[in-house]
Design an enzyme around this catalytic site. Structure first.
Site, PDB file in Angstrom:
ATOM      1  N   ASP A   1       1.210  -0.642  -0.136  1.00  0.00           N
ATOM      2  CA  ASP A   1       0.541  -0.117   0.039  1.00  0.00           C
ATOM      3  C   ASP A   1       0.486   1.360  -0.228  1.00  0.00           C
ATOM      4  OD1 ASP A   1      -3.447  -0.049   1.033  1.00  0.00           O
ATOM      5  OD2 ASP A   1      -1.792   1.824   0.545  1.00  0.00           O
TER       6      ASP A   1
ATOM      7  N   TYR B   1     -15.557   8.198 -10.900  1.00  0.00           N
ATOM      8  CA  TYR B   1     -15.734   6.807 -10.254  1.00  0.00           C
ATOM      9  C   TYR B   1     -16.664   5.818 -11.448  1.00  0.00           C
ATOM     10  CZ  TYR B   1     -15.642   3.028  -7.122  1.00  0.00           C
ATOM     11  OH  TYR B   1     -15.530   1.749  -6.463  1.00  0.00           O
TER      12      TYR B   1
ATOM     13  N   LYS C   1     -14.551   3.186 -13.524  1.00  0.00           N
ATOM     14  CA  LYS C   1     -14.854   1.639 -13.612  1.00  0.00           C
ATOM     15  C   LYS C   1     -15.092   1.099 -14.502  1.00  0.00           C
ATOM     16  CE  LYS C   1     -13.639   0.706  -9.330  1.00  0.00           C
ATOM     17  NZ  LYS C   1     -12.043   0.183  -9.036  1.00  0.00           N
TER      18      LYS C   1
HETATM   19  C1  AKB Z   1     -18.676   3.625  -2.934  1.00  0.00           C
HETATM   20  O1  AKB Z   1     -19.740   3.780  -2.312  1.00  0.00           O
HETATM   21  O2  AKB Z   1     -17.911   4.648  -3.793  1.00  0.00           O
HETATM   22  C2  AKB Z   1     -18.358   2.270  -3.190  1.00  0.00           C
HETATM   23  C3  AKB Z   1     -19.161   1.829  -4.117  1.00  0.00           C
HETATM   24  C4  AKB Z   1     -20.290   1.475  -4.235  1.00  0.00           C
HETATM   25  O3  AKB Z   1     -18.025   0.921  -5.185  1.00  0.00           O
HETATM   26  N1  AKB Z   1     -19.131   2.179  -2.075  1.00  0.00           N
END
Ligand code: AKB
Length: 317
Positions: free
Chosen positions: A36, A144, A148
């Site tokens: 890490d 995010y 992904k």
């Molecule tokens: C988040 O809340 O960003 C994470 C996810 C759902 O990937 N826990």
């Protein structure tokens, strides 16, 4: 299992700690190297080898992988949804470059297997809200989620083009008592337990009826190892598998906690994370996952709540 040598990157995070401990149990402590950017978590100390390093440093990473004769990598380092909205460029850089570094090393060094987590955050407002299927409209609206989705496509690309055996799960929100989450929208479902035990009161950053897909950590760890240990011919999806556990709202979990702590009270003060939560499905359909490699979750809301309270109570005595 004895010949495998595993590197866990992001080992001090919420999933990393528990996954490292479980892998050490299964493969032997010296066959699982934890790493890490942070200092070693107290929960990992004395349980096996640890290296402090950044996944962004490809040269160092490759050197360690070669010297240690690593055969499998679990890459868990990532910036999650809530932090991602505050620091979009940092989230994109880490989430993409970290993955591409590992995929390139896996291709160059002919690694046996790679694990990389995706998330229900790949889905967006145009995806079905209930029982969201494996293949559907996927238009994420968070950085995010975008990272992904791009990552899933890169995993599929490296499998199709170079034969890299990279496997992935779309995790729901994860609930755990060993290591706390950080920077996610589903984090309320962990915070609520700490505050219930500490103050018998919690102010939730999501509104009462915000349903989200969730899972208890022991199920998530088992799913991860089962996916990685499944024979390659059973893996039919090479971007990322849907993974379903429980679906509940803040109001539901508060009601369940009240059964153990009758004086517990919840208030609601939704903030910017409400919009993120509303962009995601409320529940997930993982029929393909069940069919391909036999996944089945074990914890429902009641069983998870009892287990969380039982373990966390020990910290508050
Ligand atoms: C988040 O809340 O960003 C994470 C996810 C759902 O990937 N826990």
């Amino acid at each position: 299992m004895a010949k495998d040598k595993i590197l866990v990157i992001g080992a001090c995070g919420q999933i990393g700690v528990e996954l490292t401990l479980a892998l050490r149990e299964a493969f032997g402590k010296n066959n699982v190297i934890a790493s890490d950017l942070r200092e070693e978590s107290i929960l990992l100390k004395g349980t096996g080898p640890y290296i402090q390093m950044s996944v962004m440093d490809k040269e160092k990473l490759q050197d360690i992988i070669k010297k240690q004769k690593i055969t499998q990598v679990y890459l868990l380092a990532a910036v999650l949804s809530a932090t991602g909205e505050k620091k979009p460029m940092i989230a994109w850089d880490l989430n993409m470059k970290g993955l591409l570094n590992i995929l390139e090393i896996a291709r160059e060094e002919k690694l046996q297997k790679v694990y990389w987590p995706s998330s229900i955050a790949v889905f967006g407002p145009s995806s079905p809200k209930k029982n969201c299927p494996q293949q559907t409209i996927i238009e994420p609206t968070t950085v995010y989620g975008i990272s992904k989705l791009a990552g899933e496509n890169w995993c599929n690309y490296y499998f199709q083009k170079y034969g890299v055996d990279v496997r992935s799960l779309r995790y729901p929100g994860l609930i755990s008592y060993k290591s706390e989450p950080g920077g996610g929208t589903t984090d309320y479902a962990v915070e609520i337990f700490y505050e219930a035990l500490r103050k018998q009161q919690y102010t939730c950053f999501l509104s009462a009826n915000t349903y989200l897909p969730m899972m208890y950590m022991p199920d998530a760890i088992r799913a991860t190892i089962e996916l990685m240990e499944a024979p390659a011919k059973k893996i039919k999806i090479h971007n990322s598998y849907n993974l379903s556990g429980i679906s509940f709202s803040p109001k539901d979990i508060a009601k369940e906690i009240k059964k153990h702590i009758p004086s517990f009270k919840i208030n609601y003060a939704p903030d910017y994370r409400q919009k993120i939560a509303e962009s995601w499905p409320q529940s997930i359909d993982d029929l393909k996952t069940k069919k391909d490699w036999g996944w089945k979750h074990q914890y429902d809301l009641g069983k998870m709540t009892s287990d969380m309270i039982q373990h966390l109570s020990l910290n508050f005595k």
